[in-house]
Structures are given as C-alpha cells and as structure tokens.
Design a protein around this motif. Structure first.
Motif, PDB file in Angstrom:
ATOM      1  N   LEU A 207      58.116  50.974  15.868  1.00 52.12           N
ATOM      2  CA  LEU A 207      58.773  49.956  16.701  1.00 52.12           C
ATOM      3  C   LEU A 207      57.774  49.130  17.506  1.00 52.12           C
ATOM      4  CD1 LEU A 207      61.870  52.046  17.853  1.00 52.12           C
ATOM      5  CD2 LEU A 207      61.770  50.260  16.093  1.00 52.12           C
ATOM      6  N   ASP A 208      56.512  49.525  17.464  1.00 52.53           N
ATOM      7  CA  ASP A 208      55.512  48.776  18.233  1.00 52.53           C
ATOM      8  C   ASP A 208      55.519  47.290  17.908  1.00 52.53           C
ATOM      9  OD1 ASP A 208      54.478  50.534  20.001  1.00 52.53           O
ATOM     10  OD2 ASP A 208      52.724  51.092  18.799  1.00 52.53           O
ATOM     11  N   ARG A 209      55.729  46.970  16.648  1.00 50.31           N
ATOM     12  CA  ARG A 209      55.680  45.548  16.285  1.00 50.31           C
ATOM     13  C   ARG A 209      56.808  44.750  16.933  1.00 50.31           C
ATOM     14  NH1 ARG A 209      55.492  45.285  10.196  1.00 50.31           N
ATOM     15  NH2 ARG A 209      55.133  43.098  10.723  1.00 50.31           N
ATOM     16  N   LEU A 210      57.810  45.434  17.486  1.00 53.41           N
ATOM     17  CA  LEU A 210      58.919  44.736  18.142  1.00 53.41           C
ATOM     18  C   LEU A 210      58.764  44.687  19.662  1.00 53.41           C
ATOM     19  CD1 LEU A 210      61.753  46.217  15.929  1.00 53.41           C
ATOM     20  CD2 LEU A 210      60.846  43.887  15.855  1.00 53.41           C
ATOM     21  N   ARG A 211      57.715  45.298  20.170  1.00 53.33           N
ATOM     22  CA  ARG A 211      57.475  45.277  21.610  1.00 53.33           C
ATOM     23  C   ARG A 211      56.619  44.063  21.967  1.00 53.33           C
ATOM     24  NH1 ARG A 211      56.990  51.284  20.574  1.00 53.33           N
ATOM     25  NH2 ARG A 211      58.758  52.185  21.709  1.00 53.33           N
ATOM     26  N   THR A 212      57.049  43.319  22.987  1.00 57.45           N
ATOM     27  CA  THR A 212      56.277  42.152  23.412  1.00 57.45           C
ATOM     28  C   THR A 212      56.122  42.212  24.923  1.00 57.45           C
ATOM     29  OG1 THR A 212      58.313  40.881  23.628  1.00 57.45           O
ATOM     30  CG2 THR A 212      57.111  40.656  21.563  1.00 57.45           C
ATOM     31  N   ALA A 213      55.030  41.652  25.375  1.00 60.77           N
ATOM     32  CA  ALA A 213      54.826  41.551  26.813  1.00 60.77           C
ATOM     33  C   ALA A 213      55.976  40.732  27.390  1.00 60.77           C
ATOM     34  CB  ALA A 213      53.491  40.858  27.097  1.00 60.77           C
ATOM     35  N   GLY A 214      56.649  41.259  28.363  1.00 61.47           N
ATOM     36  CA  GLY A 214      57.758  40.531  28.974  1.00 61.47           C
ATOM     37  C   GLY A 214      59.072  40.710  28.239  1.00 61.47           C
ATOM     38  N   GLY A 215      59.020  41.264  27.039  1.00 62.72           N
ATOM     39  CA  GLY A 215      60.259  41.503  26.293  1.00 62.72           C
ATOM     40  C   GLY A 215      60.903  42.799  26.729  1.00 62.72           C
ATOM     41  N   PRO A 216      62.053  43.125  26.160  1.00 63.72           N
ATOM     42  CA  PRO A 216      62.760  44.348  26.545  1.00 63.72           C
ATOM     43  C   PRO A 216      61.904  45.587  26.311  1.00 63.72           C
ATOM     44  CG  PRO A 216      64.204  42.932  25.270  1.00 63.72           C
ATOM     45  CD  PRO A 216      62.834  42.327  25.197  1.00 63.72           C
ATOM     46  N   GLU A 217      62.088  46.547  27.143  1.00 61.47           N
ATOM     47  CA  GLU A 217      61.480  47.860  26.973  1.00 61.47           C
ATOM     48  C   GLU A 217      62.216  48.573  25.833  1.00 61.47           C
ATOM     49  OE1 GLU A 217      60.550  51.685  29.908  1.00 61.47           O
ATOM     50  OE2 GLU A 217      62.318  50.428  30.256  1.00 61.47           O
ATOM     51  N   ILE A 218      61.487  49.179  24.932  1.00 60.42           N
ATOM     52  CA  ILE A 218      62.080  49.912  23.810  1.00 60.42           C
ATOM     53  C   ILE A 218      61.658  51.369  23.950  1.00 60.42           C
ATOM     54  CG2 ILE A 218      62.191  50.143  21.296  1.00 60.42           C
ATOM     55  CD1 ILE A 218      61.335  47.121  21.193  1.00 60.42           C
ATOM     56  N   VAL A 219      62.616  52.217  24.278  1.00 61.56           N
ATOM     57  CA  VAL A 219      62.322  53.604  24.598  1.00 61.56           C
ATOM     58  C   VAL A 219      62.976  54.510  23.566  1.00 61.56           C
ATOM     59  CG1 VAL A 219      62.589  55.409  26.340  1.00 61.56           C
ATOM     60  CG2 VAL A 219      62.329  53.014  27.037  1.00 61.56           C
ATOM     61  N   CYS A 220      62.217  55.458  23.050  1.00 56.29           N
ATOM     62  CA  CYS A 220      62.774  56.406  22.086  1.00 56.29           C
ATOM     63  C   CYS A 220      62.961  57.764  22.752  1.00 56.29           C
ATOM     64  CB  CYS A 220      61.837  56.575  20.891  1.00 56.29           C
ATOM     65  SG  CYS A 220      61.674  55.079  19.920  1.00 56.29           S
ATOM     66  N   GLY A 221      64.082  58.405  22.441  1.00 55.32           N
ATOM     67  CA  GLY A 221      64.341  59.749  22.949  1.00 55.32           C
ATOM     68  C   GLY A 221      64.721  60.671  21.811  1.00 55.32           C
ATOM     69  N   THR A 222      64.687  61.953  22.105  1.00 56.52           N
ATOM     70  CA  THR A 222      65.022  62.970  21.103  1.00 56.52           C
ATOM     71  C   THR A 222      66.216  63.766  21.609  1.00 56.52           C
ATOM     72  OG1 THR A 222      62.666  63.138  20.602  1.00 56.52           O
ATOM     73  CG2 THR A 222      64.078  64.926  19.799  1.00 56.52           C
ATOM     74  N   LEU A 223      67.143  64.071  20.724  1.00 53.19           N
ATOM     75  CA  LEU A 223      68.291  64.883  21.108  1.00 53.19           C
ATOM     76  C   LEU A 223      67.906  66.357  20.936  1.00 53.19           C
ATOM     77  CD1 LEU A 223      71.341  64.462  21.942  1.00 53.19           C
ATOM     78  CD2 LEU A 223      71.856  65.000  19.555  1.00 53.19           C
TER      79      LEU A 223
END
Lengths: 219, 219, 219, 219, 219, 219
Positions: free
Chosen positions: F23-39
């Motif tokens: 998902l790194d390629r979808l992270r941009t400075a100033g863009g939404p935070e993209i957080v992954c979690g584990t169940l």
C-alpha cells in the motif's frame, strides 16, 4: 424412518408453532418425520444483518448436533446456508432459495412480500447470486415486525402488497418472505388469484423430493 | 387417493415398464397412486420432429379421457405440454422441463445426454424458451435409438458422454435425455461422481410436491 | 421463375385475400411468384393452442405437396415451423419469427399487438426460444377474434393498443400479431409515428432476400 | 426507379469492383438501381481506428451529395453509421450490422473472419452495442491486409480460419469481415458446409427489403 | 510530477472553467497536476452526432501534442475515446465511461440526466457497448443547451428530472450527463438523497487511481 | 487528516506486513493515513466457510471500535461486508468486490487466481451477486495455503495459473485472489503481459477516490 429437521433460527416459539402447523400437509403415514426446532439463542425475529450474522454459527452447531437426513433453515434470509452445506454431509435447504426454485415452475416472474424494507437488499443479493434476477418481478415490504406477523390484519396487508406486486410489477406467482405464514396461504391465494408460496413448505417439499430421489447434497 | 398418470407417448411397452420400475422409489403406502400408461398409437420411439408432432393431439386426448390429479408426459421432448396445460384443469408436467428445474438446485450448470444428435436443436429451443440457457453446460448425443436404450453397453456410453459433459463442458449435474434410464442412475452417478437426473423421476417427484402443496397448475 | 408459397393455415379465405393484397408491394416483374393458399381443413381462426396443434401436420403435408422455392407459414403462432424445417429441403419462414428479426433493425424494443390475451403466453415462449426477450417492450391484446379483424373500428383499436405499447411500455417499433392487417400499415404508422410491421410482409421480404442471396435453409 | 448507393470508403477501386460484382445477384430488371462508388479521399484499406475516424465525415458529405433512396456504408467497421443516420432522411445501412442481423436467422451463433487482429476490439464494441454478444461464437483474424484480399490463397486462409470458428468456437454461420469477398461465398460455403454471409450483400438485400416494404429509417 | 490533462472538446471557456473548479477537490499538494484545456476548434457545445464526429480527430491531435501521464476527454459523449486509446501509449479516460464504472459501486441502477433528448440514443449505444445495460435505470433529458447549463434554474431542473429517475425509474445513483455541473453536486445530492456523479470528477479520480497503481492503459 | 483502516482478518502478522508494504504506493504526503491492522482472534488463514463466518462479527466489532473515514476488509472472501456496511456510517470496501470493479475498466474479462479450489464456489456466489458473471473469464486455484503464500516459488505458480487463465479462458486482466501478493504485481505483469490487480491496492485506491469525491457509502 427418515427425519427432516427444520430449525427456526429466531427464538419465538410461536413462530416455530406456526411453521410446524403449516407443514402438516407434508406429513404422511410412513413418510419422513418432519421435526421443527427453535434456536433458543436466536433473537425474537431476524430483521437486520446483525441478526442474520449472529445465528450463522449457532445454526451450524445445532445441525451438527441434531441427527437428521435433511436440514431446513427456517428463515427467509437463508442464514448460514453456505456454512451448513460445507460442514454437513446431508442436504441442507434454505427456505428462500427453495421458494425461488419452486416459483420458476409456477409462473414467469415472482413477487416477494418482504416483512421489512431493510431485508430487500439482502433478498436482492440472494436472488442475483442464484442467477435468477430476470425472474423477479418485484419485492415490496409489509413494514411489520416478525413478531407482529401473527397479529390481526396481517393477511389483509399481505393481500394489499400482493395486489401491487401482481398489478404494478407483473408478478404471476407470489412468495411470502417469512417462515410462518403458511397457514394463510389459501386465503391469500383466493384473494389474489395467484399461486402463493410459503417458503417453509417449499423447502420441506424439496427435502422430501431429495430424500425420495436419493440425492445427498443440494446446491 | 390421489392419482398421478404418467404417459409414455411411444408405443414401446418395454420403455413403459422401465419408467414404471424407476418410479417405485416414489411410491409410498398411503401416498398418491402412480400409474404409467403407453400411447398405443405412438411410434416405437420419438426421434424426429414428425414423431413429436404426431403424438401431441393423442396425448391430450388420452389425458382428457384419463381421470387423474396430475399428469406427466413421459418423453424428453415434452410433446404437447402447452396443449395439455391449456386444455386440462389439473397440473401437467413435462419430464424435460422438470429435469431442468431440478437441476437448478443440484448444481450450477447441467449437461444433457441426448439420445440422438437430431434432438439437440429441440432441446435448445426448450431450454431457451424456459429462460435457462445460462445454466446449460452442454448437450451431447449418444447416437443410439430409443429402442436400443435397453441394450448392453448403453450405460458405458452414457458414462463416456457424461465424462465429456463434466470435463470438457463443465457440467456439475447430468440429465438423462430419455424417459427410461432411471434404473441406471446409481451406476452412472457412481461412475461420474455427479448427481444424475432421471427426468421421469424428476417430473413425478415434482407432481408429488404439487399435490402435497395443493397447487392446481404448473407453468 | 422462383416461387414463394404462403399458406394461410386458417380456413378463412377473406384472410387469405387480405394477406395476398398486402403482398402486392413485394411482387415485381421478373421477380419470384408469390402465391397465397388457404388450408381448407384449418379452423376459421387460430386462437387456441388446440387450433395451433391441429394445423401442424396439415401444414407440413400441404408444403410437401406444393412445389416452391420458399415457404411461409401465414399465422402469427408460427405453427409447425420446426416440423416444416426438418422435413423440407427449402427455406421455411414463420411470420412471427420474421417480424421479430425485422424489428431488431427498426428499433430498440418492439411491441406486439396480440389479437387475443390467450395468445400472449404463446408469443412469450416464442420470443424467449429465439433469445430475444430483452428486445420485447410489451405484448397487449386487442380482444377481438381473428375473423372480426376485418370489421370496422379495428384500426382504431390497434392504434389505441399501440399507443399504450409506445407510451407505457417504451416500444419504438410495432408488430401486428396477425397475418392479415398489412393493408392498414400505413394508417397505423401515420397515427402512431412508429414503424409498423406486418409479419406476413416481413416473412415474404425475408424469403425474397434468401432467394436472392441463395441461402437454402433458415434457422 | 429507386436507387441504392453503396460507398466503398477506401480508395481501392479494385475493392469497389469486387463489391460491385458480388451485388449482381441482387440486381433485377425493373428493380432498384444498385450503384457502387469509391471514396477517393479514403485510405487504400481501413485497418486502424485512425482510418475509421478519417472517413466518417467524408462518408456523410458524400451521401449528402449523392441522391439515393437508401445508402450502404461498404466497410465492416460501419464507419460513420450514427452520423449518416442522424443527418439523412433516408435509410442508411452498415454492412457489419446488416450481416449480424442476417446471421440471426441463419444459425444460432455466428463466427466472424476478421482481416486483422486489430479490428477485433472494434467488432466487439459493435456487437455489444447492438445487444448481440450472446450470439457471437468467435472472431478470428486472417492476418492479411485489405489490399491483399484479392491475392492468391486468401480463400484457403478464410476456410482455415472458418474451420476453427466452426469446430472450436461452435459457429454455425460465418460472416466475412470484409466488404469485397462476396465473389468467393460459394466456394467457402462448399468447403465449410455452413452458410456464409458477405456483409455487402447482406446490407444491400436489407436495403431492398426496406425499399419494398417502405420503411424510411433503419435503426 | 505526474500530469493529468483534461480536454474540454467544446470551445466554451466558461465550461472549461466550471470543470476546472470542480476538480479542485482532487488536487493535492504533491499529487499529480490536473490541467484543463479547451479545444478551440470545437463547437460551443457538443449536441449532435455531427458535433461529436467533428472533434474526434482534433482531440487525438491535441492529446498527441500535449505531454501528460493520463488524458481525460471532457465530454459526456466520450468522443474519440477509441482513437485516443489506440494512438496513445498512456491511459485515456472518457468521462461517461468513468461515471458508469463509478456508479456500479455506488448503487444498483444508475439514472442519467441528459442535456438533450437527442443525446440519449448515443448514451444507450455507449452503455450497451460496455455491457452495462442491466444497470441502467433510465435516461431523461433536461432539454436545455450545453451553453445554457450555467444559467439560473438549471439545478432545479436537474433535481426535477432526478426525482423522476429516482421515483419512476428506480435509480439509486444519479449521473450528470454533462461535463461542467460538478460544482452543483452537493446541492443536488442534498435535494435527492442519492449519490450524484459528476463525470469529470469520476474520470479524474479514476486517472489518479491508475497513476497511483501504475496501470498503463485503460479499457 | 483522513484515515483509512485496512483490517487483515486473519491473525498472520506477516500477511498484514505484506499488505502494508504493497500500500506504500498509495500513501502521499498530505494524503489520507492508511493504517493496517490484524484481527488477533482470526485464524492464521481464511480458507473455509467456517473461517469466513467466524470473523464476520469480530470484523464489525473491530471497525466499530476503530475511528476511521473509510474501512477495508482485507480478505478476498469479503467477510462481513454486508454487516459492516449496515452498521457503520462510513464507506466500507471489500477487496474482492473492489478488484472486480477495477477489472471492468482494465479489460473485457477477468481471471481470478484463487488460493484454494474450495474458495471458488464462494467467489462465484460473490461475482454473481454483483451481477458481473458475464465478465468472469475463469477462476483457477493455486492449491497452496494462505500462510504458504510468502514461500519460494509462489510467483512462478501464479504465473503458470495466470497463463492458463489468459490462454485457455480468455482473460485479459488478472485478479490475485489473495490480500498479500501486491508486492509481486510487477513481476507477474511482466511475465504475463496483462494488467494484474492486487485486491488490497484496488480497495484502498477506491477508498481514496471515495474520500476525495466525498461519497459517504459504497454499495
């Protein structure tokens, strides 16, 4: 003697009693035993997706503990059908799915009388996943709760909704989107002049056919 | 006691006897009487469109003269189904149509084992007119005559054709395109590992369901 | 000179005369001869499934006895089309089927003006078996008999029914569900502002095309 | 006398001559005049989307300047069909679209012999926009240029490609995806045992039908 | 920095300015540059098939001369989409096509607010060629010109048309059939209670996704 | 700053780490935070219907406790999608569903690389319930477990399965039926010459689009 186990996944024993009574016409001397049970841990009525999901595992557990030759999930959302089919080695029938199949041979396009408007998207996903969307005339809500279904005036409301499905949507066969109205089928058929399907009856009749023909799994 | 009348529209009484034997599993003490008859004026086997058309009116006449609670046309071309339905006030079932309906609940895509290649366009028109073309995996011929169906080696040929329908066409349920092979269902199912439908059994099971549920007409 | 034989399978010679007159526009000097015949043993009008089935074999017999380069069955139920195609080595055209094909190139969705309500299920089976159900806007009955079609006021009733097909059902091309109204096409087109198809004209035009292009069979 | 104008939108007069010759069978004494023209400003062959788009406006301009009762666009990409239909008050026919319509009445599923692989996505968009994707068996390329179509060995390659469309894809009617091969139809039909459609012939036959029946617009 | 080039193929710079403003919400610091241009040789509004065809080649030429990482054709007729895709090695997006794709994930059936009735057949061909006809609820015209879209009362007319699409046609998501109304999305959504798609926003959001994910071509 | 929460519903933190990296390629400075979690309470891999059903309620509970602007269910069975959508007031995305939508704009027919054969019926029900069955080219299993996906040789097996989907089934875009293979997309695309979809990337890109465009719910 063969045994068909029909589980009402809501906890309302009055609903189970209505289902049980409507299945009398499918009981024959020497034929399979048709037994109805109630899922004590279910909600009083299954009206939301949360209700649906909460009964999925309990239904499978109950079926796994209950010896039978065929199983019927007695709720029009067919909760846990995929799971029970994957886990059990005997045929499992959803009542909605069975009603849709029966409808194909009673008319060209079926109408569904939903209890709540909120169930309609769930029905649509089910109809589409079966590849039967072309045969659906419409789906219209009664706007009452599952536990109110036994009350006065419900047949009149079903007839009113069924009239719109027949006249505005072009349905030539009607499905009751509820497990416990089979006792009123004749009255509704007489009022509308259309064949009416009680899904619980449809599923048990299908189970009887599978047992007689010797098929081990439904799909 | 209710009575289901199954008419073999060809004149081969051996075929009628095979159909009759395969229906034993659907007979129950106290259940509807299931009676098979032979159309004496039919051809030995129905293999061409001319054969089909020649029995349409005789089937209707025979049904009109034969008191019953439900009628089954015991030929995979469903000859005269529309006529019998229009003329009679009791439900009438075609065996092909009933097999297609049953197949929908046994798998995703059905294969048909046709007796003759020449019947396949007739099957296709029928499948399409029911709106079920998406569910047909394939239709492949045995290349034997109706009257040769009782001979040695026919089961092996059915298994060979069924293997191609399963492996090349993707069928997960098989329909025998013939009225009289029900006695061999178990052997074919064992060889192929797929549910197999004898259309005559499918139609009579459907008739039993209609009678139990009280529906007056099929569609 | 090539010869197209158009058979009116009802026994009303007035109907045959109407058909014949409406085909004049397709007759050309040096072009194929277009001959209309009447099936003397047919009913005065084909209005029920029993009527349809009764003419199937006589049509085939008449065609087999009548030398021609192409054959047209002049009844909107296309009785005996499969049989005539299987038995004859020359192209055979049903007028309903030909009208549906022509309609595909005149608009997006066609409406059918049926003579009787009872014919509509027959039309639906036909449209579906051709795989064209998506292109059908609607089918609405006039409620008159075949033999009354020549009477006063019929054009007005067709226009009234066509108006509903256009405005309520979304038809952009109209098919007359009857063999003998071609003479009124222009009046109906003018009243509705839509292209109108006389199925007998459609079938004979198709036959002319097949003869000119040299195709030996229709499907 | 009525006049049908067929425009070859590529500039190869040899192609126009082939088209013209293949239309002879549609010319009758006293029938409409069928005139072929060449679009001088077109490319030698229409093989890319750029070629298609470059002739759209010139085709409309040429039609607007050319008095006729019906117009045919003689390229299998049907370039400018929507524009010519919107601008002209007379019926306009694309040859691809006309071939698809004719194919519906010659078989169940049609195969297309494309000239170049690059044309196939264009064909697919066209077939889908007509709602006929279910009737397409396959589309396979010859891999030769438009201007090479007259060369030796092309018929053999068409037969080879057609054999795959018939045997692997299940086509029972074949469409030549090119305007100028009508002269070889008989040889290809004989080799394959299937009806073969020359799209230019299909379009002109359709135009003749429209003129005879008096329809003012195609759709 | 990546660059997305959005071309308004009509010559109305006011329309370009509206598109540009509605795209502000898609511009981020550090994100791709989103640049709008105007096709000076385009008509003031694209309302007819002639208008569409006249801009096809100029759009491709302009794109070929304009360095960018992705291209958007800013007209709801998606003029020249096939050509630009064939000629360019970077992804090209039509705004109509992008709106249809986005609509699939916002509801079951989309309604289109067309500017002119004459555009509807063009939209239909496009929806069908994408294979999405089943998801179209309806397409209804505003009956104003492209250049009048900025005028007073247009939002009210869109809401009135959207109400019919929602209530009569069953749309649960609405597409504005115009490139320059994105600024009014919120007002229309509030009035109708449905998600509303500005096709220009849809196409640019899709382009942003393609660039982030690294896809080189759209289809 | 907006926040997108991506939940891996299996308990394998290595899988979560792979998703997160892709998902790194979808992270941009100033863009939404993209957080992954584990169940934590999920199984090591979701391979059976029982696994699917067991995580449905925990996913909803975790989402309800986790503040975010959009939610992604990081498992190709889309477990609990209907429930999370019904319970939450923010958009929720399934990764399978998002991959199917993205595939529509990258090719004509998509192929799915399933991990296990047992998942395929589940995929089929999902594709059909979305009404996209016509766009599915095929679904073929790798035959490895979720937890083996990180092992050596998996890319080669994906390429081998993808080759069959491309060459035998006609897929022109490929979907990885697994949440954690996004890091290998480029290698697989290079080997196959087709666009390849990592469903987790597809869902997060879709979430980014919804947030940028301001849509409050997906469907």
């Amino acid at each position: 003697m063969a045994r068909i186990f029909v589980l009402n996944p809501n906890s309302s024993i009055g609903v189970t009693a209505e289902m049980d009574a409507a299945l009398d016409r499918l009981r024959t001397a020497g034929g399979p035993e048709i037994v109805c049970g109630t899922l004590a841990e279910g909600p009083p009525g299954i009206e939301t997706q949360e209700h649906v999901e909460r009964v999925v595992l309990p239904i499978a557990r109950r079926f796994e503990a209950e010896p039978a030759d065929a199983y019927v999930i007695g709720c029009f959302s067919d909760p846990g059908l995929a799971l029970a089919r994957e886990n059990l080695s005997r045929p499992v029938f959803g009542i909605a799915e069975s009603a849709f199949h029966l409808a194909l041979g009673l008319g060209r396009r079926f109408g569904i009388v939903a209890i709540k408007a909120g169930s309609i998207p769930r029905h649509m996903r089910h109809v589409r996943s079966l590849g039967l969307a072309d045969r659906l005339a419409g789906d219209r809500p009664l706007g009452v709760g599952v536990t109110e279904m036994a009350g006065a005036g419900v047949v009149e409301r079903i007839v009113a909704v069924g009239t719109r499905l027949r006249d505005e949507d072009g349905a030539d066969v009607l499905i009751l989107g509820c497990a416990s109205m089979g006792g009123h089928r004749a009255a509704i058929e007489a009022a509308l002049g259309l064949p009416v399907i009680d899904p619980t009856q449809a599923a048990v009749a299908r189970a009887l056919g599978f047992l007689a023909l010797g098929y081990g799994r439904a799909a």
